[in-house]
Design an enzyme around this catalytic site. Sequence first.
Site, PDB file in Angstrom:
ATOM      1  N   ASP A 180       0.836  -1.206   0.000  1.00  0.00           N
ATOM      2  CA  ASP A 180       0.000   0.000   0.000  1.00  0.00           C
ATOM      3  C   ASP A 180       0.870   1.255   0.000  1.00  0.00           C
ATOM      4  O   ASP A 180       1.856   1.325  -0.727  1.00  0.00           O
ATOM      5  CB  ASP A 180      -0.931  -0.050   1.219  1.00  0.00           C
ATOM      6  CG  ASP A 180      -2.226   0.692   0.990  1.00  0.00           C
ATOM      7  OD1 ASP A 180      -2.244   1.907   1.242  1.00  0.00           O
ATOM      8  OD2 ASP A 180      -3.209   0.067   0.548  1.00  0.00           O
ATOM      9  N   ASP A 206       0.426   1.813  18.612  1.00  0.00           N
ATOM     10  CA  ASP A 206      -0.529   0.706  18.561  1.00  0.00           C
ATOM     11  C   ASP A 206      -0.123  -0.345  17.531  1.00  0.00           C
ATOM     12  O   ASP A 206      -0.824  -1.333  17.330  1.00  0.00           O
ATOM     13  CB  ASP A 206      -1.928   1.234  18.228  1.00  0.00           C
ATOM     14  CG  ASP A 206      -3.026   0.576  19.063  1.00  0.00           C
ATOM     15  OD1 ASP A 206      -2.721  -0.388  19.785  1.00  0.00           O
ATOM     16  OD2 ASP A 206      -4.183   1.023  18.983  1.00  0.00           O
ATOM     17  N   ASP A 249      10.413  -0.025   0.291  1.00  0.00           N
ATOM     18  CA  ASP A 249       9.737   1.066  -0.404  1.00  0.00           C
ATOM     19  C   ASP A 249      10.093   0.969  -1.877  1.00  0.00           C
ATOM     20  O   ASP A 249      11.240   1.232  -2.268  1.00  0.00           O
ATOM     21  CB  ASP A 249      10.193   2.408   0.168  1.00  0.00           C
ATOM     22  CG  ASP A 249       9.467   3.603  -0.429  1.00  0.00           C
ATOM     23  OD1 ASP A 249       8.978   3.498  -1.575  1.00  0.00           O
ATOM     24  OD2 ASP A 249       9.398   4.647   0.249  1.00  0.00           O
ATOM     25  N   ASP A 306      14.219   1.954  -1.326  1.00  0.00           N
ATOM     26  CA  ASP A 306      15.001   1.945  -0.099  1.00  0.00           C
ATOM     27  C   ASP A 306      14.282   1.137   0.984  1.00  0.00           C
ATOM     28  O   ASP A 306      13.204   0.585   0.755  1.00  0.00           O
ATOM     29  CB  ASP A 306      15.308   3.373   0.376  1.00  0.00           C
ATOM     30  CG  ASP A 306      14.083   4.182   0.756  1.00  0.00           C
ATOM     31  OD1 ASP A 306      13.064   3.583   1.170  1.00  0.00           O
ATOM     32  OD2 ASP A 306      14.119   5.427   0.653  1.00  0.00           O
ATOM     33  N   HIS A 331      -3.438   5.908   4.551  1.00  0.00           N
ATOM     34  CA  HIS A 331      -4.177   4.760   4.023  1.00  0.00           C
ATOM     35  C   HIS A 331      -3.602   3.428   4.479  1.00  0.00           C
ATOM     36  O   HIS A 331      -4.303   2.569   5.027  1.00  0.00           O
ATOM     37  CB  HIS A 331      -4.175   4.855   2.494  1.00  0.00           C
ATOM     38  CG  HIS A 331      -5.124   3.954   1.780  1.00  0.00           C
ATOM     39  ND1 HIS A 331      -4.735   2.761   1.224  1.00  0.00           N
ATOM     40  CD2 HIS A 331      -6.440   4.089   1.499  1.00  0.00           C
ATOM     41  CE1 HIS A 331      -5.768   2.201   0.632  1.00  0.00           C
ATOM     42  NE2 HIS A 331      -6.821   2.978   0.783  1.00  0.00           N
ATOM     43  N   ASN A 370      -4.131  -3.819  23.596  1.00  0.00           N
ATOM     44  CA  ASN A 370      -3.609  -3.134  24.765  1.00  0.00           C
ATOM     45  C   ASN A 370      -4.710  -2.299  25.410  1.00  0.00           C
ATOM     46  O   ASN A 370      -5.892  -2.546  25.168  1.00  0.00           O
ATOM     47  CB  ASN A 370      -2.400  -2.275  24.372  1.00  0.00           C
ATOM     48  CG  ASN A 370      -2.682  -1.444  23.130  1.00  0.00           C
ATOM     49  OD1 ASN A 370      -3.815  -1.021  22.914  1.00  0.00           O
ATOM     50  ND2 ASN A 370      -1.678  -1.214  22.302  1.00  0.00           N
ATOM     51  N   ILE A 397      -7.239   0.906  19.379  1.00  0.00           N
ATOM     52  CA  ILE A 397      -8.132  -0.122  18.869  1.00  0.00           C
ATOM     53  C   ILE A 397      -7.440  -1.474  18.951  1.00  0.00           C
ATOM     54  O   ILE A 397      -6.263  -1.560  19.305  1.00  0.00           O
ATOM     55  CB  ILE A 397      -8.537   0.146  17.403  1.00  0.00           C
ATOM     56  CG1 ILE A 397      -7.276   0.139  16.511  1.00  0.00           C
ATOM     57  CG2 ILE A 397      -9.301   1.447  17.279  1.00  0.00           C
ATOM     58  CD1 ILE A 397      -7.576  -0.053  15.054  1.00  0.00           C
ATOM     59  N   ASN A 435     -14.759   0.972  -5.236  1.00  0.00           N
ATOM     60  CA  ASN A 435     -15.772   1.894  -4.714  1.00  0.00           C
ATOM     61  C   ASN A 435     -16.495   2.695  -5.777  1.00  0.00           C
ATOM     62  O   ASN A 435     -16.794   3.856  -5.574  1.00  0.00           O
ATOM     63  CB  ASN A 435     -15.108   2.881  -3.769  1.00  0.00           C
ATOM     64  CG  ASN A 435     -14.482   2.201  -2.600  1.00  0.00           C
ATOM     65  OD1 ASN A 435     -15.084   1.326  -2.014  1.00  0.00           O
ATOM     66  ND2 ASN A 435     -13.273   2.570  -2.272  1.00  0.00           N
ATOM     67  N   ALA A 480      -9.341  -7.484  -8.330  1.00  0.00           N
ATOM     68  CA  ALA A 480     -10.313  -8.276  -7.577  1.00  0.00           C
ATOM     69  C   ALA A 480     -11.260  -9.046  -8.495  1.00  0.00           C
ATOM     70  O   ALA A 480     -11.762 -10.111  -8.132  1.00  0.00           O
ATOM     71  CB  ALA A 480     -11.115  -7.371  -6.648  1.00  0.00           C
ATOM     72  N   SER A 524     -11.315  -0.498   0.781  1.00  0.00           N
ATOM     73  CA  SER A 524      -9.938  -0.586   1.269  1.00  0.00           C
ATOM     74  C   SER A 524      -9.900  -0.997   2.729  1.00  0.00           C
ATOM     75  O   SER A 524      -8.971  -1.674   3.168  1.00  0.00           O
ATOM     76  CB  SER A 524      -9.228   0.764   1.139  1.00  0.00           C
ATOM     77  OG  SER A 524      -8.725   0.961  -0.144  1.00  0.00           O
TER      78      SER A 524
END
Length: 566
Positions: free
Chosen positions: A310, A319, A351, A356, A367, A380, A384, A459, A469, A526
Site C-alpha cells: 500500500d 498501537d 519502499d 530503499d 491509508h 492493549n 483499537i 468503490n 479483484a 480498502s
Amino acid sequence: MSGINTNPTNTDRLFFSQQPNALATSAFSVNNDLLKRAIAPFNISSYSAESSLTNLTASSTDQQTQTANFFVPNASPAFSHSVSDAELKPQSQSAIANTDPLTGTRYPSQLNFSDSDNYLFTARNVVGIQNGSISLTEFVGTGDPDDFYRFDINTNSNFSLRLDGLTADADVDLIQDRNRNGVVDLGETIGYSQESATIPDMINLSNLAPGTYYVQVSSYSGSTNYNLTISATPVPVLPDIPTPNGAFNRNYGYGLVNANAAVSRTLNRSTLFPDVPNLGENNWGRDAINAPEVWEQNITGNGIVVAVVDTGVDYYHPDLDNNIWQNTDEIAENGIDDDRNGFIDDIRGWDFLYNDNYPMDLDLNGHGTHIAGAIAAERNDFGITGVAPNAKIMPVRVLDTFGYAEWSNLAAGIRYATDNGANVINVSIGNEFYPSNLVNDAIEYANNKGSVVVIAAGNSGFSQPDYPARNADRRGIAVGSIDINGRMADTSNRAGSTPLEYVVAPGVEIYSTTPYSAYDTLSGTSFATPHVAGVAALVLNANPTLTPAQVEYILTTTANRNGVTV
C-alpha cells in the site's frame, strides 16, 4: 496510469479519476463525507486510464386531481394513494392550518409551535413513495427547526431524495430507527446531505432494503421554505447462483466474513466458540465478524505475517510498533544484503517508490497505516484492537503520497511479500477498466507460493469488482463493504454475475490507526479488506498448513448470508 488520481480531501481510494471537487457531497449515503478513498488507483505509464399529513402537496406529472380529499396536483397514472380519509386533512381545512391556502407554504408568523412533525416519534406519515414520487412543500427555521417524515418501502428499491427551493441553508438526513426508541442513535443515519447555502441537497441510495424510514429536514442557518421530493423504485430481484461453495449472491457474494465460524471450521469443531461481550464503540467492525470469540481461544494471529502492500505503514505508531515484521536474516544498516534477497537492509519491508528500506506511510490520509491497524493493532489498553492482534505487519510501499502507483511496483511488492514469508497479502488497490498481466502473474505467484491474497473490490458502485479483484474466480479473494447496520455501502462494487471468491466486511466509518500516533475514521472497501485479511490470519494461526485455496474455501463457505442487506 496518467490522469488517475484520488480525492485527497475524502477517505477512500477511488479507482477512476476523481478531482478534489468531483464528488458532490449530497450524492452518497452514510459514506457521504466518509467516501474518502476506498481503493487506491494506479498511475500506469503504459496505459491511458484506471403521523398524519397536514396540508402537504404531492406532485407528479399529469393533470390535477383530488384523491381522498387530499390535493394532488399533477398526479400521473403511476402515482397512487392507498390511504383512509382519516389519515389526511381535507383540502378545505388548509386556510386554518397555519399555511398559505394556495401553496401550503408556512411562514414564521404562521407557525404552530406544537407542530406534530418536530420529532422523530411524531413524524408525519407519507404515502405513495413506493412506485411513485411525492413532492412536499414546507418550512423550517425560527421556532420550527426540524421536520420529520415517515415512510415505508416493501421491497428493495432505488431511493432518491431532493431538497430544493431554499432561501436559507437547510440540510436533510435519511434515518432508520432500528431500535424503535423514537430518537436518532449512532448508526441510524444512513444517508445525509449538507450542501452549503441554498444549493439543493440530494440523497441517492441503491438497493435500499424494505423497512420504515424517516426523513429529517433541518434548518442550518435562517428560515426557509423548501420543496422535498422523494421516490423509491423497486429493484428487480435476481436469483442466487448455485456453486460448489454454496449460493452466490450477485451483490454480496457469499456473505459477511465470520471469524468464529471460519476458525471453528478450521479446527473441525461441530459448534461455534461461545459468544463473548462485544467490544463496542470504535471496535464495532471486529464485533460484526465475531473476532473476539476467536481471541478467547488464544487464537490471535500469532506467528502469521500479513503484508500491507500500500502506501507504507507508520511502523513507529504505538498501537503497531510491537507488531511490525522484522527480517531476522538482515543486519540493520550495515549496507549489505545479508540474506541475499536482492534488498539491502530491508529489516522491516521495502519502499518500491524510492527503492530503499524505509517503507514509511507518507499518504495524506494514512491509508496503509489505517489498514495495518485494522489487521493487527495491538490488544492493549488504548486505541483499537486489530482482527489478528498478534500477527505481524510487513510494510511494503508501492503507492505515493497521493495514491499513485504503477503496475510494475504493485507486482514487485506482491512478489517481495511472498518471497519474504508473508502468509497473507492485503491489496487495497484497484483499477476499473485495465487489468495487468504483471499483477495477475504476481498474485498467481503468491498463491502458488502459499500466500493468501485479499483484494478490495472497489468503490465505484459497479455491478462487479474492479481489477485485480475481478479475477478472484481464479486467484485471490475479493472484498466488498458494509456499514454498522449490515447494509452494503452504495459505493461498494458488487460481486457480479460470474461466481468468484467474494465476501463482505465492515468498511464504513472504520476507526483505525493513522500516522504520527493518530487515529481516524475512514470508509471504503480498502478498509473492509483488512478485516478479511485478519480473519485469514486467524485461520492460518489455527492451521498453518492450509493452502490459499483451502483458506478461501473456508472463508466463503462459513460467511454469514444473514448478516447483509443490500
